[in-house]
Design a protein around this motif. Structure first.
Motif, short mmCIF file in Angstrom:
data_model
loop_
_atom_site.label_atom_id
_atom_site.label_comp_id
_atom_site.label_asym_id
_atom_site.label_seq_id
_atom_site.Cartn_x
_atom_site.Cartn_y
_atom_site.Cartn_z
N MET A 137 -17.79 14.93 18.40
CA MET A 137 -17.82 13.47 18.30
C MET A 137 -18.89 12.93 19.24
N ALA A 138 -20.11 13.33 18.95
CA ALA A 138 -21.27 12.87 19.72
C ALA A 138 -22.46 12.94 18.80
N GLY A 139 -23.39 12.08 19.00
CA GLY A 139 -24.58 12.11 18.16
C GLY A 139 -25.42 10.89 18.42
N SER A 140 -26.28 10.60 17.45
CA SER A 140 -27.07 9.38 17.59
C SER A 140 -27.65 9.04 16.22
N SER A 201 -15.87 5.90 12.39
CA SER A 201 -17.28 6.30 12.27
C SER A 201 -17.86 5.98 10.88
N ARG A 241 -27.09 -0.58 15.50
CA ARG A 241 -27.90 0.59 15.89
C ARG A 241 -27.68 1.76 14.94
N ILE A 242 -26.43 2.02 14.63
CA ILE A 242 -26.12 3.22 13.82
C ILE A 242 -26.69 3.13 12.40
N TRP A 250 -25.80 10.39 5.69
CA TRP A 250 -24.70 9.43 5.52
C TRP A 250 -24.21 9.37 4.08
O1 LIG Z 1 -24.62 7.39 16.99
C1 LIG Z 1 -23.74 7.73 17.75
O2 LIG Z 1 -23.61 7.26 18.86
C2 LIG Z 1 -22.74 8.74 17.36
O3 LIG Z 1 -22.03 9.26 18.20
C3 LIG Z 1 -22.69 9.10 15.99
C4 LIG Z 1 -21.39 9.48 15.32
C5 LIG Z 1 -20.35 8.34 15.43
O4 LIG Z 1 -20.11 7.65 14.46
O5 LIG Z 1 -19.72 8.21 16.48
C6 LIG Z 1 -21.83 9.63 13.94
C7 LIG Z 1 -21.43 10.61 13.13
C8 LIG Z 1 -20.74 11.73 13.66
O6 LIG Z 1 -20.15 12.54 12.80
C9 LIG Z 1 -20.30 11.67 15.03
C10 LIG Z 1 -20.77 10.70 15.84
#
Ligand SMILES: O=C(O)C(=O)C[C@]1(C(=O)O)C=C[C@@H](O)C=C1
Ligand SMILES: NC(=O)c1ccc[n+]([C@@H]2O[C@H](COP(=O)([O-])OP(=O)(O)OC[C@H]3O[C@@H](n4cnc5c(N)ncnc54)[C@H](O)[C@@H]3O)[C@@H](O)[C@H]2O)c1
Length: 384
Positions: A137-140, A201, A241-242, A250
């Protein structure tokens, strides 16, 4: 019961002699960097359908070697990590199942949905190979190996979805590898994972994109269309941002979890109808309660999990567009005898000038640090 797991230590023998990352982009590359850095995998290879990602992964020292075919890459591997988009991962699992794999090999993935990928693995992979689904559960919003970051998983929850009857030793070894990148393992059923992650998410991603879409349409207005982007400040940028994330990734996520997402979007429609009704109340009591409850729930969200590397009291400052800001901050802390634990640029938030994140081991240090920065003209933000 989860088997007891010992911490990986750099001086200990590597957990895995040969690991392979399939899909070496943001997440695969970050995991590769972190696993190599802490010595959990002795030789780490990548396989990626994009030749320039392979080249770059080797050039940047993310992996030891890169291959363009799965067969070459997985020979003798004792850890295989799928880190491609969901649909590609499902197809690649079928290809992997047709190849000779090392007996006892551990196969995992990092996909954002779990039910489909885990069902596919259970259906296809031979016995003697241990598949355990995973999702950090981390990313960007960034993608590609260039954006890989060895620190990405620190303090993040890392979901694992071991199927019934998972080999205890294989599970313990994978947990040890994940904990070596300083993430915190949480075991969930794939369907429970998908239901919860849809709400925190997947649907937020759709809504962020929808908000951008609305402004994009409005900015086509012949007279004042240009004002929308001109006035877009912190609020719009924070909440969207996302929406800059990779469209193919996606699409795959949303299609793979469409039933839960559909339910949540229908619920969203009910929420919008309710809001429209509140708009017509003359005193705005309904609106105020709505905002009040949302703020209270948001404020009570647990602070980022801080596990093995619990340190952390964080503030951030705007980074002016001038060189040496990090040095200046470090010097100020030094002069005032304030113990600064870490400093770095924030990459996961899009701000006009970028931000610098400062972490302290104690609340007192953080408060003193914030005070010194304020009196020296920095804009300081407290982070929850
Ligand atoms: O962009 C971010 O900050 C994320 O952590 C991305 C994020 C989220 O939605 O939280 C996006 C998809 C994932 O499967 C896990 C993490
Ligand atoms: N981005 C996030 O925030 C995030 C967070 C957690 C999990 N995830 C999941 O991690 C996975 C990877 O996401 P990412 O953000 O690293 O994407 P990315 O685009 O940065 O990387 C994906 C990589 O997979 C490669 N690839 C695509 N098809 C392939 C194939 N058939 N064979 C070999 N390589 C292939 C691409 O060339 C690319 O290098 C996805 O399943 C995503 O759902 C993403």
């Amino acid at each position: 019961m989860r088997p007891a797991v010992q911490k990986a230590k750099a001086e200990e023998a590597p957990l895995f002699a040969k690991g392979v990352i399939i899909g070496c982009g943001l997440i695969g590359g970050s995991l590769a960097l972190a696993l190599r850095e802490n010595g959990a995998v002795q030789h780490l290879a990548a396989v990626d359908s994009n030749p320039s990602s392979c080249e770059l992964a080797v050039e940047l020292g993310v992996v030891d070697a890169a291959y363009s075919t799965l067969r070459e890459a997985v020979t003798d591997a004792d850890l295989i990590v799928f880190a491609a988009p969901v649909r590609q991962t499902c197809e690649l699992l079928a290809k992997l199942a047709a190849l000779p794999l090392k007996p006892g090999c551990i196969v995992t993935d990092v996909c954002s949905t779990k039910a489909e990928v885990c069902a596919q693995a259970a259906r296809l992979l031979p016995s003697g190979v241990h598949f355990i689904g995973g999702h950090p559960m981390a990313g960007s919003e960034k993608s590609g190996v260039k954006a890989a970051n060895a620190r990405l998983f620190e303090n993040a929850v890392y979901v694992l979805t071991p199927p019934e009857g998972t080999d205890a030793d294989a599970f313990a070894k994978l947990v040890q590898a994940i904990e070596s990148v300083k993430a915190q393992v949480l075991v969930l059923e794939p369907a429970v994972h998908d239901r919860v992650v849809a709400a925190i998410s997947h649907v937020p991603h759709i809504i962020a994109a929808q908000l951008v879409d609305q402004v994009m349409r409005l900015s086509g207005h012949p007279e004042h269309g240009g004002l929308y982007t001109k006035l877009a400040a912190g609020g719009f940028r924070d909440v969207t941002r996302i929406a800059s994330g990779n469209a193919q990734m996606w699409r795959d996520i949303v299609l793979s979890n469409r039933d839960v997402i559909r339910e949540l979007l229908v619920d969203w429609q009910v929420g919008v109808a309710d809001l429209l009704a509140k708009l017509d109340e003359s005193e705005g009591g309904g609106l105020q309660s709505f905002f009040h409850e949302a703020a209270a729930f948001r404020d009570a969200l647990p602070t980022k999990l801080r596990g093995a590397v619990r340190s952390v009291y964080e503030i951030s400052i705007d980074a002016p567009d001038e060189p040496g800001v990090i040095g200046k901050v470090a010097t100020l802390m030094g002069i005032h005898g304030i113990n600064l634990n870490g400093v770095g640029l924030i990459e996961s938030r899009e701000e006009d000038n970028g931000q610098v994140l400062l972490s302290y081991r104690s609340k007192r240090d953080m408060e003193q640090g914030a005070h010194v920065l304020l009196i020296n003209g920095f804009q300081v933000y407290f982070r929850d």
